[in-house]
Design a protein around this motif. Structure first.
Motif, PDB file in Angstrom:
ATOM      1  N   LEU A 321       0.854  -1.171   0.000  1.00  0.00           N
ATOM      2  CA  LEU A 321       0.000   0.000   0.000  1.00  0.00           C
ATOM      3  C   LEU A 321       0.896   1.230   0.000  1.00  0.00           C
ATOM      4  CD1 LEU A 321      -2.667  -1.050   2.678  1.00  0.00           C
ATOM      5  CD2 LEU A 321      -2.869  -1.164   0.189  1.00  0.00           C
ATOM      6  N   ALA A 322       0.637   2.143  -0.905  1.00  0.00           N
ATOM      7  CA  ALA A 322       1.448   3.351  -1.028  1.00  0.00           C
ATOM      8  C   ALA A 322       0.680   4.559  -0.508  1.00  0.00           C
ATOM      9  CB  ALA A 322       1.827   3.569  -2.496  1.00  0.00           C
ATOM     10  N   PHE A 323       1.392   5.446   0.170  1.00  0.00           N
ATOM     11  CA  PHE A 323       0.811   6.690   0.674  1.00  0.00           C
ATOM     12  C   PHE A 323       1.416   7.884  -0.055  1.00  0.00           C
ATOM     13  CE2 PHE A 323       0.832   3.940   4.567  1.00  0.00           C
ATOM     14  CZ  PHE A 323      -0.540   3.818   4.724  1.00  0.00           C
ATOM     15  N   ASN A 324       0.600   8.880  -0.330  1.00  0.00           N
ATOM     16  CA  ASN A 324       1.070  10.172  -0.808  1.00  0.00           C
ATOM     17  C   ASN A 324       0.885  11.168   0.332  1.00  0.00           C
ATOM     18  OD1 ASN A 324       1.555  12.630  -1.968  1.00  0.00           O
ATOM     19  ND2 ASN A 324       0.030  12.437  -3.603  1.00  0.00           N
ATOM     20  N   GLN A 443      -4.345   1.063 -17.598  1.00  0.00           N
ATOM     21  CA  GLN A 443      -3.502   2.128 -18.141  1.00  0.00           C
ATOM     22  C   GLN A 443      -3.736   3.442 -17.420  1.00  0.00           C
ATOM     23  OE1 GLN A 443      -4.141   2.165 -22.418  1.00  0.00           O
ATOM     24  NE2 GLN A 443      -2.404   0.797 -22.736  1.00  0.00           N
ATOM     25  N   ASP A 444      -5.002   3.759 -17.148  1.00  0.00           N
ATOM     26  CA  ASP A 444      -5.313   4.997 -16.435  1.00  0.00           C
ATOM     27  C   ASP A 444      -4.800   4.934 -15.007  1.00  0.00           C
ATOM     28  OD1 ASP A 444      -6.616   5.948 -18.684  1.00  0.00           O
ATOM     29  OD2 ASP A 444      -8.589   5.245 -18.021  1.00  0.00           O
ATOM     30  N   TYR A 445      -4.883   3.742 -14.419  1.00  0.00           N
ATOM     31  CA  TYR A 445      -4.428   3.586 -13.039  1.00  0.00           C
ATOM     32  C   TYR A 445      -2.924   3.816 -12.933  1.00  0.00           C
ATOM     33  CZ  TYR A 445      -3.586   1.390  -8.504  1.00  0.00           C
ATOM     34  OH  TYR A 445      -3.195   1.141  -7.216  1.00  0.00           O
ATOM     35  N   VAL A 446      -2.188   3.193 -13.823  1.00  0.00           N
ATOM     36  CA  VAL A 446      -0.733   3.352 -13.810  1.00  0.00           C
ATOM     37  C   VAL A 446      -0.352   4.808 -14.053  1.00  0.00           C
ATOM     38  CG1 VAL A 446       1.395   2.758 -15.008  1.00  0.00           C
ATOM     39  CG2 VAL A 446      -0.251   0.977 -14.453  1.00  0.00           C
ATOM     40  N   ALA A 447      -0.959   5.411 -15.079  1.00  0.00           N
ATOM     41  CA  ALA A 447      -0.633   6.801 -15.400  1.00  0.00           C
ATOM     42  C   ALA A 447      -0.978   7.732 -14.242  1.00  0.00           C
ATOM     43  CB  ALA A 447      -1.380   7.233 -16.662  1.00  0.00           C
ATOM     44  N   GLY A 448      -2.120   7.500 -13.612  1.00  0.00           N
ATOM     45  CA  GLY A 448      -2.543   8.375 -12.528  1.00  0.00           C
ATOM     46  C   GLY A 448      -1.707   8.253 -11.283  1.00  0.00           C
ATOM     47  N   THR A 449      -1.280   7.038 -10.956  1.00  0.00           N
ATOM     48  CA  THR A 449      -0.500   6.838  -9.739  1.00  0.00           C
ATOM     49  C   THR A 449       0.967   7.184  -9.932  1.00  0.00           C
ATOM     50  OG1 THR A 449      -0.175   4.489 -10.286  1.00  0.00           O
ATOM     51  CG2 THR A 449      -2.043   5.050  -8.856  1.00  0.00           C
ATOM     52  N   GLN A 450       1.426   7.310 -11.180  1.00  0.00           N
ATOM     53  CA  GLN A 450       2.845   7.563 -11.424  1.00  0.00           C
ATOM     54  C   GLN A 450       3.128   8.989 -11.884  1.00  0.00           C
ATOM     55  OE1 GLN A 450       4.568   4.516 -13.881  1.00  0.00           O
ATOM     56  NE2 GLN A 450       4.117   2.905 -12.419  1.00  0.00           N
ATOM     57  N   LYS A 451       2.205   9.890 -11.648  1.00  0.00           N
ATOM     58  CA  LYS A 451       2.435  11.307 -11.931  1.00  0.00           C
ATOM     59  C   LYS A 451       2.098  12.098 -10.675  1.00  0.00           C
ATOM     60  CE  LYS A 451       1.468  14.925 -15.305  1.00  0.00           C
ATOM     61  NZ  LYS A 451       0.704  15.285 -16.533  1.00  0.00           N
ATOM     62  N   PRO A 452       3.058  12.841 -10.104  1.00  0.00           N
ATOM     63  CA  PRO A 452       2.820  13.520  -8.827  1.00  0.00           C
ATOM     64  C   PRO A 452       1.575  14.392  -8.802  1.00  0.00           C
ATOM     65  CG  PRO A 452       5.144  13.548  -9.328  1.00  0.00           C
ATOM     66  CD  PRO A 452       4.465  12.968 -10.538  1.00  0.00           C
ATOM     67  N   ASP A 453       1.257  15.062  -9.909  1.00  0.00           N
ATOM     68  CA  ASP A 453       0.102  15.960  -9.922  1.00  0.00           C
ATOM     69  C   ASP A 453      -1.225  15.222  -9.802  1.00  0.00           C
ATOM     70  OD1 ASP A 453       1.751  18.112 -10.113  1.00  0.00           O
ATOM     71  OD2 ASP A 453       1.442  18.453 -12.257  1.00  0.00           O
ATOM     72  N   GLU A 455      -1.344  11.857  -8.516  1.00  0.00           N
ATOM     73  CA  GLU A 455      -1.184  10.712  -7.619  1.00  0.00           C
ATOM     74  C   GLU A 455      -2.199  10.766  -6.486  1.00  0.00           C
ATOM     75  OE1 GLU A 455       1.919   9.111  -4.258  1.00  0.00           O
ATOM     76  OE2 GLU A 455       2.753  10.260  -5.935  1.00  0.00           O
ATOM     77  N   PRO A 456      -2.969   9.680  -6.289  1.00  0.00           N
ATOM     78  CA  PRO A 456      -3.920   9.666  -5.172  1.00  0.00           C
ATOM     79  C   PRO A 456      -3.206   9.566  -3.837  1.00  0.00           C
ATOM     80  CG  PRO A 456      -3.857   7.535  -6.252  1.00  0.00           C
ATOM     81  CD  PRO A 456      -2.991   8.442  -7.076  1.00  0.00           C
ATOM     82  N   GLY A 457      -3.959   9.707  -2.767  1.00  0.00           N
ATOM     83  CA  GLY A 457      -3.354   9.663  -1.443  1.00  0.00           C
ATOM     84  C   GLY A 457      -3.051   8.273  -0.946  1.00  0.00           C
ATOM     85  N   PHE A 458      -3.769   7.263  -1.498  1.00  0.00           N
ATOM     86  CA  PHE A 458      -3.697   5.911  -0.937  1.00  0.00           C
ATOM     87  C   PHE A 458      -4.004   4.937  -2.068  1.00  0.00           C
ATOM     88  CE2 PHE A 458      -5.965   2.926   2.310  1.00  0.00           C
ATOM     89  CZ  PHE A 458      -4.786   2.264   2.599  1.00  0.00           C
ATOM     90  N   PHE A 459      -3.062   4.062  -2.398  1.00  0.00           N
ATOM     91  CA  PHE A 459      -3.286   3.152  -3.520  1.00  0.00           C
ATOM     92  C   PHE A 459      -2.438   1.896  -3.380  1.00  0.00           C
ATOM     93  CE2 PHE A 459       0.008   6.131  -4.718  1.00  0.00           C
ATOM     94  CZ  PHE A 459       0.955   5.398  -5.437  1.00  0.00           C
ATOM     95  N   ILE A 460      -2.769   0.887  -4.204  1.00  0.00           N
ATOM     96  CA  ILE A 460      -2.051  -0.390  -4.193  1.00  0.00           C
ATOM     97  C   ILE A 460      -0.966  -0.342  -5.256  1.00  0.00           C
ATOM     98  CG2 ILE A 460      -2.261  -2.893  -4.302  1.00  0.00           C
ATOM     99  CD1 ILE A 460      -5.268  -2.553  -3.874  1.00  0.00           C
ATOM    100  N   ALA A 461       0.249  -0.727  -4.897  1.00  0.00           N
ATOM    101  CA  ALA A 461       1.380  -0.631  -5.818  1.00  0.00           C
ATOM    102  C   ALA A 461       2.237  -1.878  -5.718  1.00  0.00           C
ATOM    103  CB  ALA A 461       2.213   0.624  -5.517  1.00  0.00           C
ATOM    104  N   GLY A 462       3.222  -1.957  -6.578  1.00  0.00           N
ATOM    105  CA  GLY A 462       4.153  -3.071  -6.547  1.00  0.00           C
ATOM    106  C   GLY A 462       5.477  -2.681  -7.148  1.00  0.00           C
TER     107      GLY A 462
END
Length: 569
Positions: A321-324, A443-453, A455-462
């Protein structure tokens, strides 16, 4: 790279140990009928078939990821260094010479690396392999026409960030070839992991006069034991022997079969069914990218012979789980800690298929010695989590009545998908944390979580390993100088701590693998205290081979079968 951080699923398991039973413990290879040592009597001849769902993909050495090149491409391309194909278990993560006479000669601060080529090396057409061919092979990997490959060459070589490749005549001055057998690499900063990078296919020789640009992958010129006879875009592939290769000049590859055939586009269930049946050519086949399914698992306990045909292993990867911290309430360390206490890893593992496919994780680094693994669990909740402790910490954070958060996840099944998200939602709910789920297409999930502007606050990553070292695992995720604002960012915490950056530099310049591993492990332990992530599990993979496949083991480098050692009856 085989890393989810670049939007690519980690497809294989590293550190395979062939099964003698259904154990999923980590360790060296078990001795089985398929893997117990090398049997030279059955080495020569036959055809090995690789059954694949996705296929090989690009076969241009410039475009391959660091772990992709250790699979089938390792039969076609030799590189300056390679992983130890002769070893099993943790020893297979060791870097050894391949085209070079040793693993590299660093200067005092590891900013200059020198390599010397072995004598007598030849391409498939009989021409000599020269240092200029390796220099050119690296240079062409910078060309925009050949996307992919690891970013490290651009980051590490002096002038690499501006270099655009050799197709218009430009050379990269930081790669020198003082003679036909010597290469000198000049780096912008100390890099003790350079011998690991030199295993990548970008370090394979490419003769300039045979380069056809984007068409080169149709028939790349072999420096390894097999040459490409036909290649249908990586969907089907036929390899035959390279007559100018010999075991005397390549102690790492046994190259037992006469031919290797890749067939792809197969349904994953079909792959398992064909290998289970093991008839005809499928008796001499292996699974290229498909783990065993429930049908195989159900039969393992009652069929001892089948158990000996299944490999189980551990890729150097972590799902978490990743936090921003730029997004409230995740700027509050106590909130992150409360979530860490509350997570039910057992339910998460059940969501991805159970303990046969995943091991619980409390550390960010994978639990393998090569990465520098040091065990820690700063927020112990046991496998099922500790909602009582989580509520206590949450109250200390200023939320005595709980709080509501949003968890972003992929909308498709898989390690970042709905099942895992639902398991996290249920566990956090027991601790008074209401979780709203926010799915998005891959594709949208990857793009959204990998751009700081965005990036959500809480997401699943690997994260998956580029090579078995803590450097490519920790540096991109926690070094603020790796923060990519335009996209492709994996520093989810957007951390830019000078002390952390300095420790990354200190570990990165170590050329002794054991000392480097200790330094990376120590850094992981320090970072874990901050709860920048919540490690969930390390993937476990199980794959099947046909009954006539011998000497099948897989490397801890990338988890795929080591095709260089397999033989068929």
């Amino acid at each position: 790279m085989s890393r989810m951080s670049r939007g690519r699923a980690v497809r294989a398991a590293a550190g395979f140990a062939l099964l003698a039973g259904l154990s999923t413990g980590c360790g060296g290879a078990s001795s089985t009928a398929a893997s117990a040592g090398f049997d030279p009597g059955g080495c020569q001849g036959g055809t090995l078939t690789v059954l694949s769902h996705a296929g090989q993909g690009a076969l241009d050495p410039a475009e391959l990821d660091t772990t992709d090149g250790a699979g089938l491409p390792a039969l076609v391309f030799r590189t300056l260094t390679t992983h130890d194909h002769t070893a099993e278990g943790p020893q297979s993560t060791k870097v050894v010479p391949d085209l070079a006479t040793n693993t590299g000669e660093p200067n005092a601060d590891a900013t200059v690396w020198t390599y010397h080529l072995k004598s007598g090396l030849k391409f498939e057409d009989g021409t000599a392999i020269r240092s200029a061919d390796i220099k050119y092979g690296i240079e062409r990997s910078f060309a925009a026409e050949l996307p992919g490959g690891p970013p490290y060459l651009r980051e590490w070589l002096i002038g690499g960030e501006q270099y655009q490749g050799p197709f218009k005549g430009a050379e990269l001055a930081s790669i020198e070839t003082p003679d036909d057998s010597t290469l000198v690499f000049r780096l912008s900063k100390p890099e003790g992991d350079f011998p690991y990078l030199a295993t990548a296919t970008q370090f394979a020789p490419v003769p300039r006069d045979k380069d056809t640009g984007t068409e080169y992958q149709k028939h790349p010129i072999s420096s390894g034991p097999y040459k490409v006879v036909s290649n249908a875009g990586g969907k089907s592939l036929l390899l035959d022997r390279n007559p100018y290769w010999s075991r005397e000049l390549d102690e790492q590859r046994l190259a037992c079969p006469d031919k290797v055939v890749l067939t792809s586009g197969l349904d994953t269930a079909v792959i398992n069914q064909r290998l289970l049946a093991g008839s005809g050519d499928d008796a001499r086949a292996v699974s290229g990218d498909t783990d065993v399914d429930a049908t195989v698992l159900a039969r393992l306990g009652g069929e001892p012979g089948l158990q000996n045909r299944v490999a189980t292993g551990y890729f150097g990867a972590t799902r978490y789980l990743a936090f921003n911290p730029k997004v409230k309430p995740f700027d509050n360390p106590a909130v992150r800690q409360a979530i860490s206490y509350a997570v039910d890893r057992e339910s998460v593992i059940d969501a991805v298929g159970g303990s046969t496919v995943a091991k619980p994780a409390t550390t960010f680094l994978p639990d393998q010695p090569a990465f520098g693994y040091q065990p820690y669990d700063y927020f112990p909740g046991g496998l099922a989590g500790d909602p009582v402790k989580a509520k206590e910490v949450l109250a200390q954070a200023g939320y005595p009545n709980g709080l509501t958060v949003t968890l972003s996840h992929s909308s498709t099944s898989g390690d970042t998908g709905p099942a895992v998200a639902a398991a996290v939602q249920l566990a956090l709910g027991k601790a008074g944390i209401t979780v709203k789920l926010d799915p998005a297409a891959d594709q949208d999930y990857v793009a959204g979580t990998q751009k700081p502007d965005t990036e959500p606050g809480f997401f699943i990553a690997g994260r998956g390993a580029d090579w078995p070292s803590g450097g490519p695992f920790l540096a991109p995720v926690f070094d603020g100088r790796h923060l990519l604002t335009a996209g492709g960012n994996v520093n989810s915490a957007q951390l830019n701590d000078p002390q952390v950056n300095a420790e990354i530099d200190a570990a990165g310049r170590l050329t002794d693998p054991a000392k480097a591993a200790a330094a990376w492990g120590q850094l992981d332990s320090e970072l874990g205290k901050q709860a920048w992530t919540v490690p969930l599990f390390h993937p476990v993979h199980m794959r099947l081979v046909g009954p006539a496949v011998k000497n099948a083991h897989a490397s801890q480098w990338n988890g795929r079968y080591d095709y260089s050692r397999i033989s068929v009856r």
